[in-house]
Structure formats: C-alpha cells, structure tokens
Design a protein around this motif. Structure first.
Motif, mmCIF file in Angstrom:
data_model
loop_
_atom_site.group_PDB
_atom_site.id
_atom_site.type_symbol
_atom_site.label_atom_id
_atom_site.label_comp_id
_atom_site.label_asym_id
_atom_site.label_seq_id
_atom_site.Cartn_x
_atom_site.Cartn_y
_atom_site.Cartn_z
ATOM 1 N N MET A 18 -24.850 -43.098 -35.485
ATOM 2 C CA MET A 18 -23.953 -42.074 -35.987
ATOM 3 C C MET A 18 -24.708 -40.791 -36.329
ATOM 4 O O MET A 18 -24.222 -39.694 -36.129
ATOM 5 N N ILE A 19 -25.908 -40.906 -36.855
ATOM 6 C CA ILE A 19 -26.690 -39.745 -37.271
ATOM 7 C C ILE A 19 -27.211 -38.993 -36.055
ATOM 8 O O ILE A 19 -27.238 -37.778 -36.022
ATOM 9 N N GLY A 20 -27.616 -39.691 -35.016
ATOM 10 C CA GLY A 20 -28.173 -39.060 -33.824
ATOM 11 C C GLY A 20 -29.686 -39.039 -33.901
ATOM 12 O O GLY A 20 -30.307 -39.804 -34.627
ATOM 13 N N CYS A 21 -30.274 -38.125 -33.179
ATOM 14 C CA CYS A 21 -31.728 -38.080 -33.097
ATOM 15 C C CYS A 21 -32.292 -37.089 -34.103
ATOM 16 O O CYS A 21 -31.610 -36.194 -34.569
ATOM 17 N N SER A 22 -33.540 -37.291 -34.422
ATOM 18 C CA SER A 22 -34.263 -36.314 -35.232
ATOM 19 C C SER A 22 -35.501 -35.928 -34.439
ATOM 20 O O SER A 22 -35.997 -36.701 -33.627
ATOM 21 N N GLY A 23 -36.008 -34.716 -34.628
ATOM 22 C CA GLY A 23 -37.117 -34.262 -33.792
ATOM 23 C C GLY A 23 -36.591 -33.947 -32.404
ATOM 24 O O GLY A 23 -35.568 -33.297 -32.260
ATOM 25 N N ASN A 24 -37.249 -34.423 -31.372
ATOM 26 C CA ASN A 24 -36.775 -34.211 -30.011
ATOM 27 C C ASN A 24 -35.651 -35.183 -29.685
ATOM 28 O O ASN A 24 -35.726 -36.364 -30.015
ATOM 29 N N GLY A 29 -29.567 -36.386 -17.457
ATOM 30 C CA GLY A 29 -28.295 -36.275 -16.762
ATOM 31 C C GLY A 29 -28.507 -36.299 -15.270
ATOM 32 O O GLY A 29 -29.534 -36.771 -14.778
ATOM 33 N N THR A 30 -27.526 -35.748 -14.563
ATOM 34 C CA THR A 30 -27.552 -35.724 -13.106
ATOM 35 C C THR A 30 -27.203 -34.318 -12.631
ATOM 36 O O THR A 30 -26.335 -33.663 -13.203
ATOM 37 N N VAL A 31 -27.898 -33.858 -11.600
ATOM 38 C CA VAL A 31 -27.610 -32.565 -10.989
ATOM 39 C C VAL A 31 -26.885 -32.836 -9.676
ATOM 40 O O VAL A 31 -27.413 -33.537 -8.808
ATOM 41 N N THR A 32 -25.670 -32.296 -9.553
ATOM 42 C CA THR A 32 -24.867 -32.515 -8.354
ATOM 43 C C THR A 32 -24.347 -31.188 -7.818
ATOM 44 O O THR A 32 -24.303 -30.186 -8.532
ATOM 45 N N TYR A 33 -23.934 -31.214 -6.547
ATOM 46 C CA TYR A 33 -23.326 -30.040 -5.928
ATOM 47 C C TYR A 33 -21.885 -29.911 -6.412
ATOM 48 O O TYR A 33 -21.156 -30.910 -6.514
ATOM 49 N N SER A 34 -21.472 -28.673 -6.665
ATOM 50 C CA SER A 34 -20.127 -28.429 -7.178
ATOM 51 C C SER A 34 -19.040 -28.701 -6.136
ATOM 52 O O SER A 34 -17.911 -29.012 -6.492
ATOM 53 N N ASP A 35 -19.374 -28.605 -4.841
ATOM 54 C CA ASP A 35 -18.340 -28.751 -3.819
ATOM 55 C C ASP A 35 -17.960 -30.201 -3.519
ATOM 56 O O ASP A 35 -16.799 -30.505 -3.287
ATOM 57 N N GLY A 134 -28.186 -32.916 -31.453
ATOM 58 C CA GLY A 134 -28.645 -34.077 -32.193
ATOM 59 C C GLY A 134 -27.942 -35.356 -31.802
ATOM 60 O O GLY A 134 -28.418 -36.442 -32.100
ATOM 61 N N SER A 135 -26.785 -35.260 -31.146
ATOM 62 C CA SER A 135 -26.117 -36.470 -30.689
ATOM 63 C C SER A 135 -26.715 -36.878 -29.344
ATOM 64 O O SER A 135 -27.227 -36.053 -28.600
ATOM 65 N N VAL A 136 -26.665 -38.138 -29.057
ATOM 66 C CA VAL A 136 -27.221 -38.662 -27.813
ATOM 67 C C VAL A 136 -26.119 -38.620 -26.762
ATOM 68 O O VAL A 136 -25.086 -39.271 -26.906
ATOM 69 N N LYS A 137 -26.312 -37.791 -25.736
ATOM 70 C CA LYS A 137 -25.328 -37.682 -24.667
ATOM 71 C C LYS A 137 -26.004 -37.223 -23.386
ATOM 72 O O LYS A 137 -27.145 -36.795 -23.398
ATOM 73 N N LYS A 138 -25.257 -37.334 -22.277
ATOM 74 C CA LYS A 138 -25.765 -36.892 -20.982
ATOM 75 C C LYS A 138 -25.394 -35.436 -20.763
ATOM 76 O O LYS A 138 -24.343 -34.985 -21.193
#
Length: 148
Positions: A18-24, A29-35, A134-138
């Motif tokens: 619930m708190i998330g990360c501290s420091g780094n 994630g993923t890099v994709t083409y928009s088309d 601070g939250s863990v997400k992609k």
C-alpha cells in the motif's frame, strides 16, 4: 504463536504494497508501435528529470527496465522526460576488394533505416514522459513509425 507470526508477516507485506516504494521505484514496461501494437524490438530509453538521467535497453520483445546506475535499479520519484535512441536497422556490411586486392568493409550512410519517427531523438519533441509517484506500476510507451 505461529498464527500470530504468520498474520503479522501477511499484514506487513500488505502495508508495504500500500505504501509503495521508497528511494528508487521500479520503472518498467513495454514499448510498442501506436499503429498496430507490435513491440519496438531494439533501442535505448534515456530518462531525464533535469538533474540526473536514467537509462534502459529495449529488449527484443519490447520490454524495458530502467535504472540510474544499473538497468532495472529504478528511478526516484518525479517526472521524467524520455528520449529514444538506437532504434534503427542497419544493413549488413558486405566486404569487397579494392584494386590491390585488400578486403574492405564499408557502410553507406543510406544503409541505416530508422524504426521510429525522428521526434523521439529529443526529449523536447518526443512527447514521452512518465511520473514516478511511488506506487509500483508499469509504464507502457507508444511510438510512431517513421514518416515516409
């Protein structure tokens, strides 16, 4: 007694989530083409917050994990502006012989084909940014193919 220890452990894990990360914080994630949503399969991401820079290598499946010193080590909280470099296909160099029989390998300037639009080479024009809160997400990123 064992039940109290187990319950305490589970509650501690829940609180950390619930708190998330501290420091780094993890930035991946993923890099994709928009088309068509297919992955960009090579290149580097540069993350800049105006004070320090982080980096990530784009893997063959389009995934990345950013870090300041080491790939995947995460980034501090804040807004990060993104540049994409090295997303280009290079033609294979073909050896040839000169008039004296020496083997030469040369690359022509037109043998490099960009895989993404030129605007991604500068943070000011890329339009790509993330906010690490601070939250863990992609952090999935979409890029455009080069203009013809």
């Amino acid at each position: 007694m064992k039940n109290f220890v187990l319950i305490g452990f589970v509650l501690a894990l829940g609180l950390i989530g619930m708190i998330g990360c501290s420091g780094n914080c993890p930035v991946q994630g993923t890099v994709t083409y928009s088309d068509d949503g297919s992955p960009l399969n090579q290149g580097y991401l540069i993350f800049d917050n105006g004070k320090v820079s982080g980096r990530a290598e784009i893997q063959s499946d389009g995934t990345y994990a950013a870090g300041l010193k080491n790939p995947g080590s995460g980034l501090p909280k804040g807004t990060w502006y993104i540049t994409v470099l090295g997303a280009e296909k290079r033609a294979e160099a073909k050896p040839s012989k000169d008039a004296t029989g020496n083997v030469m390998i040369s690359m022509k300037p037109d043998s490099i084909t960009p895989l993404i639009d030129e605007k991604y080479k500068r943070a000011e024009t890329s339009g790509l940014s993330i906010t690490v809160d601070g939250s863990v997400k992609k952090f999935d990123l979409k890029v455009d193919r080069p203009k013809k």
